[in-house]
Design a protein around this motif. Sequence first.
Motif, short mmCIF file in Angstrom:
data_model
loop_
_atom_site.label_atom_id
_atom_site.label_comp_id
_atom_site.label_asym_id
_atom_site.label_seq_id
_atom_site.Cartn_x
_atom_site.Cartn_y
_atom_site.Cartn_z
N LYS A 165 0.83 -1.21 0.00
CA LYS A 165 0.00 0.00 0.00
C LYS A 165 0.87 1.26 0.00
O LYS A 165 1.90 1.32 0.66
N ASP A 166 0.43 2.24 -0.76
CA ASP A 166 1.12 3.52 -0.99
C ASP A 166 2.38 3.37 -1.83
O ASP A 166 3.03 4.36 -2.14
N GLY A 167 2.75 2.13 -2.18
CA GLY A 167 3.87 1.91 -3.08
C GLY A 167 3.35 1.46 -4.44
O GLY A 167 2.25 0.92 -4.55
N VAL A 168 4.14 1.68 -5.47
CA VAL A 168 3.74 1.32 -6.83
C VAL A 168 4.10 -0.14 -7.11
O VAL A 168 5.22 -0.57 -6.89
N VAL A 169 3.11 -0.91 -7.57
CA VAL A 169 3.33 -2.28 -8.01
C VAL A 169 3.44 -2.26 -9.54
O VAL A 169 2.47 -1.90 -10.21
N PRO A 170 4.59 -2.60 -10.10
CA PRO A 170 4.73 -2.57 -11.56
C PRO A 170 3.70 -3.45 -12.25
O PRO A 170 3.36 -4.53 -11.75
N ARG A 171 3.21 -3.00 -13.39
CA ARG A 171 2.19 -3.73 -14.12
C ARG A 171 2.64 -5.16 -14.45
O ARG A 171 1.89 -6.12 -14.25
N GLY A 172 3.87 -5.32 -14.93
CA GLY A 172 4.36 -6.64 -15.28
C GLY A 172 4.44 -7.55 -14.08
O GLY A 172 4.11 -8.74 -14.15
N LYS A 200 -15.79 -1.22 -6.11
CA LYS A 200 -16.08 -1.97 -4.88
C LYS A 200 -15.43 -1.38 -3.63
O LYS A 200 -15.95 -1.58 -2.53
N ILE A 201 -14.29 -0.70 -3.79
CA ILE A 201 -13.52 -0.33 -2.59
C ILE A 201 -13.58 1.16 -2.28
O ILE A 201 -12.97 1.60 -1.30
N ALA A 202 -14.31 1.97 -3.06
CA ALA A 202 -14.39 3.40 -2.78
C ALA A 202 -14.86 3.62 -1.33
O ALA A 202 -15.71 2.85 -0.83
N PRO A 203 -14.29 4.63 -0.62
CA PRO A 203 -13.46 5.72 -1.12
C PRO A 203 -11.96 5.42 -1.21
O PRO A 203 -11.19 6.32 -1.57
N ALA A 204 -11.51 4.23 -0.82
CA ALA A 204 -10.14 3.88 -1.16
C ALA A 204 -10.02 3.89 -2.68
O ALA A 204 -11.01 3.72 -3.39
N ARG A 205 -8.83 4.10 -3.19
CA ARG A 205 -8.71 4.22 -4.64
C ARG A 205 -7.45 3.53 -5.14
O ARG A 205 -6.47 3.37 -4.41
N ILE A 206 -7.51 3.12 -6.38
CA ILE A 206 -6.36 2.54 -7.07
C ILE A 206 -5.90 3.55 -8.10
O ILE A 206 -6.66 3.94 -8.99
N GLU A 207 -4.69 3.99 -7.94
CA GLU A 207 -4.13 5.03 -8.82
C GLU A 207 -3.23 4.38 -9.87
O GLU A 207 -2.34 3.58 -9.53
N GLY A 208 -3.46 4.69 -11.12
CA GLY A 208 -2.56 4.26 -12.18
C GLY A 208 -1.40 5.22 -12.31
O GLY A 208 -1.60 6.42 -12.41
N HIS A 212 4.51 2.94 -15.10
CA HIS A 212 5.05 2.17 -13.98
C HIS A 212 4.09 1.06 -13.53
O HIS A 212 4.44 -0.11 -13.57
N GLY A 213 2.91 1.42 -13.05
CA GLY A 213 2.01 0.40 -12.56
C GLY A 213 0.85 0.99 -11.79
O GLY A 213 0.27 2.00 -12.22
#
Length: 222
Positions: A165-172, A200-208, A212-213
């Motif tokens: 969480k709060d770190g970027v997970v590379p797409r690959g 499903k998880i709002a207000p948490a969010r997934i940022e592109g 990077h990822g």
Amino acid sequence: MKILLVEDDAPLAAEIARVLRAEHFALDHAVNGEDGQHLGETETYDAVVLDLGLPKRGGLAVLQSWRAGGHTVPVLILTARDGWSDKVAGFKAGADDFLVKPFRVEELVIRLRALVRRASANGASRLVCGPLTYDSGLGTFECDGLPLKLTGLEWRVLSCLILRKDGVVPRGQLIERVYDGDADVDSNSVEVIMTRLRRKIAPARIEGVRGHGYRLMAGAEA
């Protein structure tokens, strides 16, 4: 999360694979030490389940080669040997955990989740990100205190993201850890899963993060 299983006992391997996939793990399986060593050196896994009594190359030699090559993936050893000297040899070779046969596959699942959690540098069994709570021991998510219903692929994606969480997970890296080897991955499939999860998880969010990822954040931007 993606697991490498190196086990030559076909009935046991089939049972482990069945339970792990039911618990939403992605899985590669090797039936001898040579193939298992090659996969461990060339693919990316969250953890390895490694039998000691393998054909072609023993599990202890495989583990020693991985560690000598700088591979730090968590490894749980399976063995029919219950002598103290065998356990000592396994841990000295770089094992992170040990299960003696026969064992309950449910215990294996719990131990694997603990290994992955420790490897992510987050020792807590309950991870929180805004309205989301992940119980890594049970493998369950809640959103605002209510159980979150997820498909297998959604669970794999979200568990990868919350462990970083709060770190970027590379797409690959995300694709490697989410999809089984026989999955048909097209260019839009990951984004389709992200879209469903965002609802499903709002207000948490997934940022592109372009180029990077993806990153899981606690809440919407102000």
